[in-house]
Write a protein that holds these residues in place. Structure first.
Motif, PDB file in Angstrom:
ATOM      1  N   SER A 168       0.863  -1.215  -0.034  1.00 55.44           N
ATOM      2  CA  SER A 168       0.022  -0.032  -0.047  1.00 55.44           C
ATOM      3  C   SER A 168       0.776   1.242   0.103  1.00 55.44           C
ATOM      4  O   SER A 168       1.573   1.686   1.105  1.00 55.44           O
ATOM      5  CB  SER A 168      -0.973  -0.140   1.246  1.00 55.44           C
ATOM      6  N   MET A 169       0.889   2.014  -1.240  1.00 56.77           N
ATOM      7  CA  MET A 169       1.819   3.183  -0.983  1.00 56.77           C
ATOM      8  C   MET A 169       0.660   4.267  -2.050  1.00 56.77           C
ATOM      9  O   MET A 169      -0.193   3.723  -2.800  1.00 56.77           O
ATOM     10  CB  MET A 169       2.880   3.131  -1.950  1.00 56.77           C
ATOM     11  N   PRO A 170       0.625   5.447  -1.459  1.00 59.91           N
ATOM     12  CA  PRO A 170       1.566   6.121  -0.617  1.00 59.91           C
ATOM     13  C   PRO A 170       0.848   5.981   0.820  1.00 59.91           C
ATOM     14  O   PRO A 170      -0.279   5.726   0.869  1.00 59.91           O
ATOM     15  CB  PRO A 170       1.590   7.569  -1.118  1.00 59.91           C
ATOM     16  N   CYS A 171       1.801   6.052   1.570  1.00 58.17           N
ATOM     17  CA  CYS A 171       1.179   5.637   3.210  1.00 58.17           C
ATOM     18  C   CYS A 171       1.959   6.893   4.071  1.00 58.17           C
ATOM     19  O   CYS A 171       2.621   7.620   3.776  1.00 58.17           O
ATOM     20  CB  CYS A 171       1.840   4.389   3.724  1.00 58.17           C
ATOM     21  N   LEU A 172       1.176   7.100   5.254  1.00 63.09           N
ATOM     22  CA  LEU A 172       1.506   8.072   6.187  1.00 63.09           C
ATOM     23  C   LEU A 172       1.520   7.351   7.672  1.00 63.09           C
ATOM     24  O   LEU A 172       0.449   6.360   7.901  1.00 63.09           O
ATOM     25  CB  LEU A 172       0.295   9.158   6.403  1.00 63.09           C
ATOM     26  N   ASP A 173       2.552   7.768   8.225  1.00 64.62           N
ATOM     27  CA  ASP A 173       2.638   7.428   9.780  1.00 64.62           C
ATOM     28  C   ASP A 173       2.219   8.595  10.585  1.00 64.62           C
ATOM     29  O   ASP A 173       3.011   9.684  10.606  1.00 64.62           O
ATOM     30  CB  ASP A 173       4.150   6.927  10.041  1.00 64.62           C
ATOM     31  N   MET A 174       1.084   8.574  11.075  1.00 66.33           N
ATOM     32  CA  MET A 174       0.614   9.720  12.051  1.00 66.33           C
ATOM     33  C   MET A 174       1.398   9.619  13.481  1.00 66.33           C
ATOM     34  O   MET A 174       1.548   8.668  14.071  1.00 66.33           O
ATOM     35  CB  MET A 174      -0.844   9.617  12.367  1.00 66.33           C
ATOM     36  N   GLY A 175       1.813  10.724  14.089  1.00 64.18           N
ATOM     37  CA  GLY A 175       2.508  10.986  15.245  1.00 64.18           C
ATOM     38  C   GLY A 175       3.655  10.168  15.300  1.00 64.18           C
ATOM     39  O   GLY A 175       3.838   9.233  16.286  1.00 64.18           O
ATOM     40  N   THR A 176       4.632  10.417  14.487  1.00 61.97           N
ATOM     41  CA  THR A 176       5.874   9.500  14.329  1.00 61.97           C
ATOM     42  C   THR A 176       6.758   9.522  15.422  1.00 61.97           C
ATOM     43  O   THR A 176       7.650   8.922  15.720  1.00 61.97           O
ATOM     44  CB  THR A 176       6.423   9.802  13.001  1.00 61.97           C
ATOM     45  N   GLY A 177       6.781  10.614  16.262  1.00 64.86           N
ATOM     46  CA  GLY A 177       7.408  10.704  17.562  1.00 64.86           C
ATOM     47  C   GLY A 177       8.859  11.299  16.757  1.00 64.86           C
ATOM     48  O   GLY A 177       8.718  12.129  16.063  1.00 64.86           O
ATOM     49  N   GLY A 178       9.720  10.588  17.375  1.00 70.59           N
ATOM     50  CA  GLY A 178      11.245  10.977  16.820  1.00 70.59           C
ATOM     51  C   GLY A 178      11.544  10.221  15.525  1.00 70.59           C
ATOM     52  O   GLY A 178      12.787  10.163  15.263  1.00 70.59           O
ATOM     53  N   GLY A 179      10.771   9.434  14.960  1.00 67.67           N
ATOM     54  CA  GLY A 179      10.815   8.897  13.711  1.00 67.67           C
ATOM     55  C   GLY A 179      11.453   7.411  13.994  1.00 67.67           C
ATOM     56  O   GLY A 179      11.836   6.694  13.227  1.00 67.67           O
ATOM     57  N   GLU A 180      11.741   6.963  15.097  1.00 68.11           N
ATOM     58  CA  GLU A 180      12.230   5.632  15.720  1.00 68.11           C
ATOM     59  C   GLU A 180      11.524   4.573  15.032  1.00 68.11           C
ATOM     60  O   GLU A 180      12.040   3.688  14.253  1.00 68.11           O
ATOM     61  CB  GLU A 180      12.454   5.603  17.059  1.00 68.11           C
ATOM     62  N   ARG A 181      10.265   4.610  15.396  1.00 73.72           N
ATOM     63  CA  ARG A 181       9.424   3.306  15.108  1.00 73.72           C
ATOM     64  C   ARG A 181       9.200   3.214  13.453  1.00 73.72           C
ATOM     65  O   ARG A 181       9.507   2.221  13.080  1.00 73.72           O
ATOM     66  CB  ARG A 181       8.180   3.171  15.710  1.00 73.72           C
ATOM     67  N   LEU A 182       9.047   4.422  12.861  1.00 72.96           N
ATOM     68  CA  LEU A 182       9.075   4.209  11.531  1.00 72.96           C
ATOM     69  C   LEU A 182      10.007   3.856  10.600  1.00 72.96           C
ATOM     70  O   LEU A 182      10.170   3.150   9.657  1.00 72.96           O
ATOM     71  CB  LEU A 182       8.541   5.716  10.975  1.00 72.96           C
ATOM     72  N   SER A 183      11.253   4.250  11.111  1.00 71.79           N
ATOM     73  CA  SER A 183      12.477   3.655  10.567  1.00 71.79           C
ATOM     74  C   SER A 183      12.674   2.349  10.489  1.00 71.79           C
ATOM     75  O   SER A 183      12.982   1.680   9.583  1.00 71.79           O
ATOM     76  CB  SER A 183      13.578   4.596  11.402  1.00 71.79           C
ATOM     77  N   GLU A 184      12.239   1.748  11.555  1.00 68.48           N
ATOM     78  CA  GLU A 184      12.372   0.339  12.002  1.00 68.48           C
ATOM     79  C   GLU A 184      11.272  -0.615  11.125  1.00 68.48           C
ATOM     80  O   GLU A 184      11.766  -1.704  10.447  1.00 68.48           O
ATOM     81  CB  GLU A 184      12.150  -0.046  13.389  1.00 68.48           C
ATOM     82  N   VAL A 185      10.074   0.268  11.108  1.00 68.29           N
ATOM     83  CA  VAL A 185       8.999  -0.413  10.109  1.00 68.29           C
ATOM     84  C   VAL A 185       9.560  -0.460   8.601  1.00 68.29           C
ATOM     85  O   VAL A 185       9.354  -1.591   7.938  1.00 68.29           O
ATOM     86  CB  VAL A 185       7.793   0.312  10.262  1.00 68.29           C
ATOM     87  N   VAL A 186      10.157   0.642   8.030  1.00 70.16           N
ATOM     88  CA  VAL A 186      10.614   0.628   6.710  1.00 70.16           C
ATOM     89  C   VAL A 186      11.601  -0.486   6.500  1.00 70.16           C
ATOM     90  O   VAL A 186      11.528  -0.952   5.558  1.00 70.16           O
ATOM     91  CB  VAL A 186      11.017   2.043   6.468  1.00 70.16           C
ATOM     92  N   LYS A 187      12.285  -0.652   7.382  1.00 69.58           N
ATOM     93  CA  LYS A 187      13.396  -1.562   7.284  1.00 69.58           C
ATOM     94  C   LYS A 187      12.826  -3.151   7.189  1.00 69.58           C
ATOM     95  O   LYS A 187      13.323  -4.093   6.579  1.00 69.58           O
ATOM     96  CB  LYS A 187      14.301  -1.510   8.414  1.00 69.58           C
ATOM     97  N   ARG A 188      11.626  -3.115   8.006  1.00 65.92           N
ATOM     98  CA  ARG A 188      11.066  -4.556   8.092  1.00 65.92           C
ATOM     99  C   ARG A 188      10.130  -4.818   6.670  1.00 65.92           C
ATOM    100  O   ARG A 188       9.750  -5.979   6.593  1.00 65.92           O
ATOM    101  CB  ARG A 188      10.056  -4.801   9.289  1.00 65.92           C
ATOM    102  N   VAL A 189       9.796  -3.779   6.090  1.00 71.53           N
ATOM    103  CA  VAL A 189       9.152  -4.137   4.746  1.00 71.53           C
ATOM    104  C   VAL A 189       9.546  -5.004   3.601  1.00 71.53           C
ATOM    105  O   VAL A 189       8.988  -6.109   3.267  1.00 71.53           O
ATOM    106  CB  VAL A 189       8.925  -2.740   3.924  1.00 71.53           C
ATOM    107  N   SER A 190      10.971  -5.278   3.762  1.00 72.82           N
ATOM    108  CA  SER A 190      11.857  -6.113   2.831  1.00 72.82           C
ATOM    109  C   SER A 190      11.434  -7.415   3.555  1.00 72.82           C
ATOM    110  O   SER A 190      11.569  -8.539   2.648  1.00 72.82           O
ATOM    111  CB  SER A 190      13.272  -5.813   2.565  1.00 72.82           C
ATOM    112  N   THR A 191      11.611  -7.698   4.751  1.00 71.08           N
ATOM    113  CA  THR A 191      11.621  -9.033   5.187  1.00 71.08           C
ATOM    114  C   THR A 191      10.073  -9.591   4.862  1.00 71.08           C
ATOM    115  O   THR A 191       9.968 -10.709   5.363  1.00 71.08           O
ATOM    116  CB  THR A 191      11.625  -8.804   7.015  1.00 71.08           C
ATOM    117  N   VAL A 192       9.084  -8.820   4.939  1.00 70.71           N
ATOM    118  CA  VAL A 192       7.758  -9.452   4.466  1.00 70.71           C
ATOM    119  C   VAL A 192       7.320  -9.660   3.048  1.00 70.71           C
ATOM    120  O   VAL A 192       6.283  -9.529   2.708  1.00 70.71           O
ATOM    121  CB  VAL A 192       6.609  -8.646   5.446  1.00 70.71           C
ATOM    122  N   GLY A 193       8.614  -9.484   2.217  1.00 66.44           N
ATOM    123  CA  GLY A 193       8.288  -9.529   0.595  1.00 66.44           C
ATOM    124  C   GLY A 193       7.910  -8.390   0.132  1.00 66.44           C
ATOM    125  O   GLY A 193       7.467  -8.273  -1.018  1.00 66.44           O
TER     126      GLY A 193
END
Length: 260
Positions: A53-78
């Protein structure tokens, strides 16, 4: 030399006054805070949804820590994000806005200022997103219905507004958002045209090693006990300090997956 009562209160007050949250990170508490985790993996759910699903939005991303990790995990789920500009983020607290902008720059993710509690419109056009993700952030169902395209999705994990009732029992006050519970949130989304595809709630425990960890935590999360001061809660803090076991507080979480 033993610490005097007044010196102890002064030390506690110093802990509360100097504790500052950086991003959305409780690492400063270390092992002094042990928290259960919900049975679902919200970040994995987001990574799987981002993969398709693109484009996407992360609301309330804080310091970006969690979104960085989620982006990295995208490749691990195909999945594969071949256009980084397809990922967007928002943050409403200015200190975190600066942190997130810096942390997410390497991923080409733009962070825009937005706080749903201001009542302002989201800074994107109608039907812009295929997916909006939201972890522990407020949202406006009407604005979500506007910016999420038909057949698009919304994923949220929320802190139940009635959690940590122990804090109110010890220090007074009332829940800041008692309406933020699973059923009212489902009703609000359905009222704006969303179909709920998954939802669940969970109760767990947070344990603080000592009263100083509680004081520091309340500095990081001031909305749990608005107006909390050490001077105004000496007796309650003394009772907690006298405990021989960890100080336990109830956690409550819920998650919702919805389609427009």
């Amino acid at each position: 030399m033993a610490e005097s009562t007044e010196d102890r209160y002064a030390r506690w007050a110093w802990i509360h006054e100097t504790a500052v949250m950086t991003g959305w990170d409780f690492a400063a508490l270390g092992s002094r805070l042990v928290a259960d985790e919900p049975p679902w993996d919200f970040d994995l759910t987001c990574a799987k949804a981002m993969a398709r699903s693109m484009p996407c939005l992360d609301m309330g991303t804080g310091g970006g820590e969690r979104l960085s990790e989620v982006v990295k995990r995208v490749s691990t789920v195909g999945g594969f994000i071949n256009r980084r500009s397809s990922v967007h983020a928002s943050e409403g607290w200015k200190p975190n806005l600066e942190l997130a902008t810096s942390a997410l720059a390497e991923y080409g993710i733009e962070v825009r200022e937005y706080d749903s509690e201001t009542g302002e419109a989201m800074p994107w056009p109608d039907d812009f997103f295929t997916l909006v993700m939201n972890r522990h952030e407020s949202y406006d169902p009407a604005e979500l219905a506007r910016v999420i395209a038909p057949d698009g999705g919304f994923l949220t994990q929320q802190v139940d507004g009635t959690e940590a009732s122990e804090f109110r029992h010890w220090f007074g006050g009332a829940p800041q958002a008692p309406e933020n519970r699973l059923e009212p949130c489902i009703d609000g989304l359905e009222a704006h045209g969303f179909t709920i595809t998954d939802a669940d709630e969970w109760t767990g425990t947070m344990e603080f090693a000592d009263v100083e960890a509680v004081i520091e935590y309340l500095a990081y999360i001031p909305w749990d006990v608005p107006g909390f001061t050490v001077a105004g809660n000496r007796e309650a803090l003394d009772r907690l300090a006298a405990r021989s076991s960890p100080i336990a507080v109830t956690q409550k979480r819920f998650h919702i997956a919805a389609e427009r």
